[in-house]
Design a protein around this motif. Structure first.
Motif, PDB file in Angstrom:
ATOM      1  N   GLU A  23      43.789  -5.874 -84.591  1.00 24.52           N
ATOM      2  CA  GLU A  23      43.797  -4.589 -83.912  1.00 24.52           C
ATOM      3  C   GLU A  23      45.132  -3.882 -84.056  1.00 24.52           C
ATOM      4  O   GLU A  23      46.183  -4.502 -84.186  1.00 24.52           O
ATOM      5  N   THR A  24      45.067  -2.558 -84.002  1.00 21.66           N
ATOM      6  CA  THR A  24      46.257  -1.723 -84.040  1.00 21.66           C
ATOM      7  C   THR A  24      46.648  -1.335 -82.615  1.00 21.66           C
ATOM      8  O   THR A  24      45.906  -1.594 -81.656  1.00 21.66           O
ATOM      9  N   ALA A  25      47.798  -0.679 -82.478  1.00 27.73           N
ATOM     10  CA  ALA A  25      48.230  -0.214 -81.163  1.00 27.73           C
ATOM     11  C   ALA A  25      47.207   0.740 -80.573  1.00 27.73           C
ATOM     12  O   ALA A  25      46.887   0.682 -79.372  1.00 27.73           O
ATOM     13  N   ILE A  26      46.656   1.618 -81.405  1.00 33.26           N
ATOM     14  CA  ILE A  26      45.684   2.597 -80.914  1.00 33.26           C
ATOM     15  C   ILE A  26      44.404   1.911 -80.446  1.00 33.26           C
ATOM     16  O   ILE A  26      43.860   2.244 -79.391  1.00 33.26           O
ATOM     17  N   SER A  27      43.917   0.942 -81.203  1.00 36.09           N
ATOM     18  CA  SER A  27      42.677   0.276 -80.805  1.00 36.09           C
ATOM     19  C   SER A  27      42.877  -0.542 -79.532  1.00 36.09           C
ATOM     20  O   SER A  27      41.975  -0.630 -78.694  1.00 36.09           O
ATOM     21  N   ARG A  31      40.714   0.259 -76.146  1.00 33.42           N
ATOM     22  CA  ARG A  31      39.932  -0.758 -75.453  1.00 33.42           C
ATOM     23  C   ARG A  31      40.411  -0.918 -74.010  1.00 33.42           C
ATOM     24  O   ARG A  31      39.613  -1.080 -73.097  1.00 33.42           O
ATOM     25  N   ALA A  32      41.719  -0.902 -73.837  1.00 35.84           N
ATOM     26  CA  ALA A  32      42.280  -1.040 -72.501  1.00 35.84           C
ATOM     27  C   ALA A  32      41.836   0.104 -71.609  1.00 35.84           C
ATOM     28  O   ALA A  32      41.436  -0.101 -70.458  1.00 35.84           O
ATOM     29  N   SER A  33      41.875   1.323 -72.131  1.00 30.28           N
ATOM     30  CA  SER A  33      41.473   2.495 -71.364  1.00 30.28           C
ATOM     31  C   SER A  33      39.991   2.428 -71.003  1.00 30.28           C
ATOM     32  O   SER A  33      39.595   2.711 -69.870  1.00 30.28           O
ATOM     33  N   ALA A  34      39.150   2.038 -71.968  1.00 30.58           N
ATOM     34  CA  ALA A  34      37.709   1.950 -71.720  1.00 30.58           C
ATOM     35  C   ALA A  34      37.396   0.888 -70.674  1.00 30.58           C
ATOM     36  O   ALA A  34      36.558   1.096 -69.787  1.00 30.58           O
ATOM     37  N   LYS A  35      38.072  -0.253 -70.764  1.00 35.61           N
ATOM     38  CA  LYS A  35      37.847  -1.317 -69.795  1.00 35.61           C
ATOM     39  C   LYS A  35      38.288  -0.884 -68.407  1.00 35.61           C
ATOM     40  O   LYS A  35      37.601  -1.123 -67.413  1.00 35.61           O
ATOM     41  N   PHE A  36      39.435  -0.251 -68.341  1.00 38.67           N
ATOM     42  CA  PHE A  36      39.950   0.225 -67.062  1.00 38.67           C
ATOM     43  C   PHE A  36      38.968   1.195 -66.399  1.00 38.67           C
ATOM     44  O   PHE A  36      38.693   1.106 -65.211  1.00 38.67           O
ATOM     45  N   LYS A  37      38.441   2.124 -67.193  1.00 40.21           N
ATOM     46  CA  LYS A  37      37.510   3.109 -66.641  1.00 40.21           C
ATOM     47  C   LYS A  37      36.222   2.452 -66.165  1.00 40.21           C
ATOM     48  O   LYS A  37      35.523   2.991 -65.309  1.00 40.21           O
ATOM     49  N   GLY A  38      35.894   1.283 -66.711  1.00 39.71           N
ATOM     50  CA  GLY A  38      34.674   0.600 -66.311  1.00 39.71           C
ATOM     51  C   GLY A  38      34.797  -0.184 -65.025  1.00 39.71           C
ATOM     52  O   GLY A  38      33.779  -0.570 -64.432  1.00 39.71           O
ATOM     53  N   GLU A  39      36.026  -0.430 -64.550  1.00 39.59           N
ATOM     54  CA  GLU A  39      36.214  -1.162 -63.299  1.00 39.59           C
ATOM     55  C   GLU A  39      35.986  -0.244 -62.102  1.00 39.59           C
ATOM     56  O   GLU A  39      36.371   0.917 -62.122  1.00 39.59           O
ATOM     57  N   LYS A 119      53.161   8.717 -79.655  1.00 40.46           N
ATOM     58  CA  LYS A 119      52.876   7.971 -80.872  1.00 40.46           C
ATOM     59  C   LYS A 119      52.919   6.491 -80.513  1.00 40.46           C
ATOM     60  O   LYS A 119      53.900   6.008 -79.928  1.00 40.46           O
ATOM     61  N   ALA A 120      51.867   5.752 -80.837  1.00 40.10           N
ATOM     62  CA  ALA A 120      51.758   4.345 -80.444  1.00 40.10           C
ATOM     63  C   ALA A 120      51.987   3.432 -81.634  1.00 40.10           C
ATOM     64  O   ALA A 120      51.431   3.640 -82.709  1.00 40.10           O
ATOM     65  N   THR A 121      52.824   2.411 -81.430  1.00 45.01           N
ATOM     66  CA  THR A 121      53.068   1.413 -82.469  1.00 45.01           C
ATOM     67  C   THR A 121      53.111   0.030 -81.839  1.00 45.01           C
ATOM     68  O   THR A 121      53.496  -0.130 -80.676  1.00 45.01           O
ATOM     69  N   LEU A 122      52.696  -0.972 -82.607  1.00 45.22           N
ATOM     70  CA  LEU A 122      52.773  -2.351 -82.137  1.00 45.22           C
ATOM     71  C   LEU A 122      54.181  -2.897 -82.334  1.00 45.22           C
ATOM     72  O   LEU A 122      54.856  -2.568 -83.302  1.00 45.22           O
ATOM     73  N   VAL A 123      54.612  -3.739 -81.400  1.00 45.36           N
ATOM     74  CA  VAL A 123      55.911  -4.396 -81.471  1.00 45.36           C
ATOM     75  C   VAL A 123      55.669  -5.886 -81.646  1.00 45.36           C
ATOM     76  O   VAL A 123      54.789  -6.462 -80.994  1.00 45.36           O
ATOM     77  N   LYS A 124      56.433  -6.517 -82.529  1.00 43.70           N
ATOM     78  CA  LYS A 124      56.284  -7.947 -82.750  1.00 43.70           C
ATOM     79  C   LYS A 124      56.497  -8.696 -81.442  1.00 43.70           C
ATOM     80  O   LYS A 124      57.440  -8.427 -80.697  1.00 43.70           O
ATOM     81  N   SER A 125      55.603  -9.634 -81.142  1.00 42.61           N
ATOM     82  CA  SER A 125      55.649 -10.314 -79.848  1.00 42.61           C
ATOM     83  C   SER A 125      55.065 -11.719 -79.974  1.00 42.61           C
ATOM     84  O   SER A 125      54.387 -12.037 -80.953  1.00 42.61           O
ATOM     85  N   PRO A 126      55.290 -12.577 -78.963  1.00 48.69           N
ATOM     86  CA  PRO A 126      54.684 -13.919 -78.973  1.00 48.69           C
ATOM     87  C   PRO A 126      53.162 -13.824 -78.920  1.00 48.69           C
ATOM     88  O   PRO A 126      52.595 -12.784 -78.549  1.00 48.69           O
ATOM     89  N   ALA A 127      52.485 -14.908 -79.270  1.00 45.67           N
ATOM     90  CA  ALA A 127      51.021 -14.919 -79.300  1.00 45.67           C
ATOM     91  C   ALA A 127      50.423 -14.657 -77.927  1.00 45.67           C
ATOM     92  O   ALA A 127      49.288 -14.184 -77.818  1.00 45.67           O
TER      93      ALA A 127
END
Length: 204
Positions: A23-27, A31-39, A119-127
């Motif tokens: 997944e990318t930062a945008i995806s 997904r996070a936004s859609a899940k949040f709206k569903g709660e 503008k959204a970008t992914l940052v390298k992070s732990p698993a």
């Protein structure tokens, strides 16, 4: 500034959903936004640190509505009108914030409006984490960048780092997030019966 920071917590704190490594930062944000709206509702506890000062509070969100409670400030937003009570001034202010004002104070608003304002970008992070950097594309935005650290499994935020236009940095540590049930609209409106004698100033 403190009121904006407190309300800002309301957009990011409810991110959740499973994601894949491709997944990318945008995806992730979609997904996070859609899940949040569903709660039906979400409640989060947090601690804000800025310039060496710490303040803790709780946030409850249901759709476009939210409430924030802390020792210094309590705020209610019903989707149109916002009531903010400050223990420092001893009064309640009524406003109708614009979408731009909401995204300055509400992290969930940032997620919902990121395509237009950041503008959204992914940052390298732990698993165990997913980290997304949001960089403002509007020079007038008070929030220049946001770094969201999300739990990789739940996508609930664990940390939110803000960089303001004046170069002030703000760290929001999210200590707990949980989903809840349906809440009445009245929960997101100021109840004068609970604050007898407190003056109310209508700034609309």
């Amino acid at each position: 500034m403190l009121k904006r920071i407190l309300l800002l917590i309301a957009v990011i704190t409810g991110c959740c959903s499973a994601v894949s490594g491709a997944e990318t930062a945008i995806s992730i944000l979609d997904r996070a936004s859609a899940k949040f709206k569903g709660e039906k509702s979400i409640q989060a506890a947090y601690t804000i640190t800025t310039e060496g000062h710490k303040q803790s509070g709780t946030l409850t969100i249901a759709g476009d509505r939210f409430t924030i409670t802390s020792p210094q400030i309590s705020s209610w937003y019903d989707g149109k009108t916002q009531w903010t009570y400050s223990t420092q001034t001893g009064e309640v202010n009524i406003t109708e914030p614009t979408p731009e004002e909401l995204q300055q104070v509400n992290p969930f608003a940032i997620i919902n409006s990121f395509r237009k304002l950041y503008k959204a970008t992914l940052v390298k992070s732990p698993a165990s984490e997913k980290v997304v950097r949001l960089t403002s594309v509007d020079p007038k935005n008070d929030i220049k960048s946001v770094v969201l650290t999300l739990n990789a499994t739940t996508l609930y935020p664990t940390k939110i780092d803000l960089t303001m236009g004046n170069r002030r940095t703000v760290t929001i540590q999210v200590t707990s997030v949980k989903a809840g049930g349906q809440l009445p609209v009245s929960d997101f409106r100021f109840n004068p019966n609970k604050y007898p004698g407190i003056p109310v100033v209508d700034l609309r």
